[in-house]
Design a protein around this motif. Structure first.
Motif, PDB file in Angstrom:
ATOM      1  N   ALA A 139       0.743  -1.226   0.054  1.00 22.22           N
ATOM      2  CA  ALA A 139       0.121  -0.171   0.053  1.00 22.22           C
ATOM      3  C   ALA A 139       0.836   1.319   0.040  1.00 22.22           C
ATOM      4  N   LYS A 140       2.124   1.102   0.569  1.00 22.26           N
ATOM      5  CA  LYS A 140       2.811   2.378   0.899  1.00 22.26           C
ATOM      6  C   LYS A 140       3.586   2.551  -0.404  1.00 22.26           C
ATOM      7  N   ALA A 141       3.921   1.534  -1.219  1.00 24.73           N
ATOM      8  CA  ALA A 141       4.573   1.737  -2.510  1.00 24.73           C
ATOM      9  C   ALA A 141       3.593   2.364  -3.538  1.00 24.73           C
ATOM     10  N   LEU A 142       2.365   1.749  -3.729  1.00 23.48           N
ATOM     11  CA  LEU A 142       1.291   2.223  -4.531  1.00 23.48           C
ATOM     12  C   LEU A 142       0.984   3.596  -4.139  1.00 23.48           C
ATOM     13  N   THR A 143       0.878   3.982  -2.819  1.00 24.10           N
ATOM     14  CA  THR A 143       0.513   5.391  -2.518  1.00 24.10           C
ATOM     15  C   THR A 143       1.750   6.562  -2.878  1.00 24.10           C
ATOM     16  N   ALA A 144       2.845   5.835  -2.907  1.00 25.01           N
ATOM     17  CA  ALA A 144       3.896   6.812  -3.270  1.00 25.01           C
ATOM     18  C   ALA A 144       3.990   7.116  -4.561  1.00 25.01           C
ATOM     19  N   ARG A 145       3.231   6.553  -5.428  1.00 27.68           N
ATOM     20  CA  ARG A 145       3.072   6.755  -6.997  1.00 27.68           C
ATOM     21  C   ARG A 145       1.792   7.334  -7.321  1.00 27.68           C
ATOM     22  N   GLY A 146       0.881   7.681  -6.275  1.00 27.53           N
ATOM     23  CA  GLY A 146      -0.150   8.324  -6.345  1.00 27.53           C
ATOM     24  C   GLY A 146      -1.274   7.287  -6.518  1.00 27.53           C
TER      25      GLY A 146
END
Ligand SMILES: Cc1cc2nc3c(=O)[nH]c(=O)nc-3n(C[C@H](O)[C@H](O)[C@H](O)COP(=O)(O)OP(=O)(O)OC[C@H]3O[C@@H](n4cnc5c(N)ncnc54)[C@H](O)[C@@H]3O)c2cc1C
Ligand code: FES
Length: 275
Positions: free
Chosen positions: A130-137
């Motif tokens: 979730a953190k990795a996805l969120t980091a790219r918006g």
């Protein structure tokens, strides 16, 4: 899917914290700079739970969160190895091999909508995703399902990231009384949706069925008992729909643990819900 045979390490990692976060569910924070630098969401490590020779085999654990110098492991006490982990105090060192396996593809722009579906301790691999996805918006929606309220983990973490979170329990003690697959169907995934599932096999199969029926893409993070974690012992094979070298099998440790669900021969597993 990402990861694969990249740099890997065998490190003596200092336990920075090890706390019971719910009955029989623990979070261990490890100082592991080399492993953290290479680890990708969905990959895992093999942990030597006791510095003596017993239990002899390392135990596979995915990375809950990956920081600059540290990783966290969210784990459930199942047997001897995980009980020993729970008894490991901060300051002690623990041998960790990793990162291993093929993790989630966090850079794929092919899907507009991303839905994480976690069953029980299967939630452990999803905070880093979730953190990795969120980091790219890309803000994923999250379904967290478990048998009972006290087994619902990481809800606050996902909400703080901005995710819409749906909680379901088998007994209705928190959120709605429903199975993960039914919540997924209600959210109406479509061909522009990627579903990420991890949990008990029956939960992954029913979630995968619901995703496929809706025309969505679905990846699953499988669990299997592992001995070597390195592709050599064949202890972790599961039946596959693809044949390679005359065998319709994949090794969870090196071909996964993350697989496109269409590669798994779910019918070969005798799966039933056991309350
Ligand atoms: C890639 C991968 C990542 C994992 N990540 C996590 C994680 O992040 N958090 C977590 O809590 N667990 C995770 N697991 C499961 C974890 O490895 C097992 O629970 C652990 O090895 C059990 O060790 P033990 O010595 O405590 O239990 P054991 O004494 O070895 O076994 C206790 C009972 O659990 C069963 N069991 C053991 N291992 C597994 C398994 N892998 N799948 C199904 N049943 C099993 C045994 O058959 C036995 O009935 C992961 C497994 C894999 C393959
Ligand atoms: S654990 Fe040995 S081949 Fe996968």
């Amino acid at each position: 899917m990402t990861g694969g045979p990249g740099a890997r390490f065998l490190s003596d990692c200092e336990v920075l914290a090890n706390d019971e976060v719910a009955p029989e569910q623990w979070r261990m924070r490890l100082r592991a700079p080399s492993i953290a630098a290479e680890a990708k969401p969905g990959q895992f490590c093999m942990m030597l739970t006791n510095p003596t020779q017993y239990p002899f085999l390392r135990r596979p654990m995915c990375f809950e969160q990956i920081f600059d110098q540290e990783v966290t492991i969210l784990y459930k006490v199942e047997g001897e190895g995980t009980a020993l982990m729970a008894g490991t105090p901060p300051g002690q060192r623990i041998q960790v091999q990793g990162p291993l396996g093929i993790g989630f593809d966090t850079d794929d722009d092919a899907f507009a909508r991303h839905i994480i579906v976690a069953g029980g301790i299967g939630v452990a691999s999803f905070p880093s995703l979730a953190k990795a996805l969120t980091a790219r918006g890309v803000i994923p929606e999250v379904i967290i399902a478990a048998r009972h309220a006290h087994l619902i983990l990481c809800e606050d973490f996902f909400r703080e990231l901005g995710c819409e979170v749906h909680v379901a329990t088998d007994d209705g003690s928190l959120g709605e009384q429903a199975f993960a697959c039914d919540v997924l169907t209600r959210l109406k995934p479509d061909s522009d949706t990627r579903v990420y599932a991890c949990g008990p096999m029956i939960m992954m199969k029913t979630t995968s069925d619901a995703a496929i029926a809706a025309g969505a893409n679905c990846v699953v993070s499988l669990e299997a008992q592992m001995a070597c974690g390195d592709g050599a012992c064949l202890g972790c094979v599961v039946e596959s729909t693809e044949e390679a070298e005359g065998e319709a099998m994949v090794r969870v440790c090196v071909d996964g643990p993350v697989f496109d669900t269409t590669r798994i021969d779910w019918a070969a597993h005798n799966l039933a819900y056991a309350p």
